[in-house]
Design a protein around this motif. Structure first.
Motif, PDB file in Angstrom:
ATOM      1  N   GLY A  45       0.795  -1.216   0.000  1.00 43.89           N
ATOM      2  CA  GLY A  45       0.000   0.000   0.000  1.00 43.89           C
ATOM      3  C   GLY A  45       0.831   1.272   0.000  1.00 43.89           C
ATOM      4  O   GLY A  45       0.281   2.363   0.117  1.00 43.89           O
ATOM      5  N   ASP A  46       2.151   1.131  -0.104  1.00 42.38           N
ATOM      6  CA  ASP A  46       3.026   2.301  -0.156  1.00 42.38           C
ATOM      7  C   ASP A  46       3.129   2.794  -1.593  1.00 42.38           C
ATOM      8  O   ASP A  46       3.174   2.006  -2.532  1.00 42.38           O
ATOM      9  N   TRP A  47       3.194   4.116  -1.762  1.00 46.94           N
ATOM     10  CA  TRP A  47       3.367   4.665  -3.100  1.00 46.94           C
ATOM     11  C   TRP A  47       4.714   4.276  -3.661  1.00 46.94           C
ATOM     12  O   TRP A  47       5.705   4.193  -2.950  1.00 46.94           O
ATOM     13  N   VAL A  48       4.737   4.032  -4.946  1.00 47.20           N
ATOM     14  CA  VAL A  48       5.971   3.677  -5.642  1.00 47.20           C
ATOM     15  C   VAL A  48       6.780   4.951  -5.894  1.00 47.20           C
ATOM     16  O   VAL A  48       6.275   5.913  -6.465  1.00 47.20           O
ATOM     17  N   GLU A  49       8.032   4.947  -5.431  1.00 41.01           N
ATOM     18  CA  GLU A  49       8.907   6.102  -5.614  1.00 41.01           C
ATOM     19  C   GLU A  49       9.579   6.058  -6.984  1.00 41.01           C
ATOM     20  O   GLU A  49       9.860   4.993  -7.513  1.00 41.01           O
ATOM     21  N   HIS A  50       9.820   7.233  -7.532  1.00 43.27           N
ATOM     22  CA  HIS A  50      10.558   7.370  -8.785  1.00 43.27           C
ATOM     23  C   HIS A  50      11.822   8.167  -8.511  1.00 43.27           C
ATOM     24  O   HIS A  50      11.902   8.905  -7.528  1.00 43.27           O
ATOM     25  N   HIS A  51      12.793   8.022  -9.379  1.00 46.00           N
ATOM     26  CA  HIS A  51      14.067   8.726  -9.224  1.00 46.00           C
ATOM     27  C   HIS A  51      14.421   9.435 -10.528  1.00 46.00           C
ATOM     28  O   HIS A  51      15.400   9.093 -11.182  1.00 46.00           O
ATOM     29  N   PRO A  52      13.600  10.431 -10.903  1.00 42.26           N
ATOM     30  CA  PRO A  52      13.844  11.129 -12.158  1.00 42.26           C
ATOM     31  C   PRO A  52      15.096  11.999 -12.085  1.00 42.26           C
ATOM     32  O   PRO A  52      15.552  12.371 -11.001  1.00 42.26           O
ATOM     33  N   THR A  53      15.614  12.315 -13.253  1.00 43.45           N
ATOM     34  CA  THR A  53      16.782  13.195 -13.343  1.00 43.45           C
ATOM     35  C   THR A  53      16.441  14.531 -13.985  1.00 43.45           C
ATOM     36  O   THR A  53      17.193  15.485 -13.847  1.00 43.45           O
TER      37      THR A  53
END
Length: 64
Positions: A45-53
């Motif tokens: 149920g945790d939001w999926v993190e992104h690592h944009p540049t």
């Protein structure tokens, strides 16, 4: 507008177009509680993190 480094992106909760490089396809994310997320959740149920540049503002449509 040209894509900019993610360090310059607003962290006020508004959605932005983010990518993992200046020529990669963008995806919509927003800053929440210390991470870039898109509302997708994992099995816990945790939001999926992104690592944009890179980032750019969302395009504005015409108001009716």
């Amino acid at each position: 507008m040209k894509r900019q480094p993610i360090e310059t992106a607003p962290r006020d909760g508004w959605c932005i177009l983010a990518s993992n490089g200046p020529r990669r396809l963008p995806y919509v994310v927003w800053w929440d509680d210390g991470a870039w997320v898109d509302g997708t959740t994992n099995d816990y149920g945790d939001w999926v993190e992104h690592h944009p540049t890179h980032w750019e503002p969302l395009p504005r449509g015409n108001a009716a």
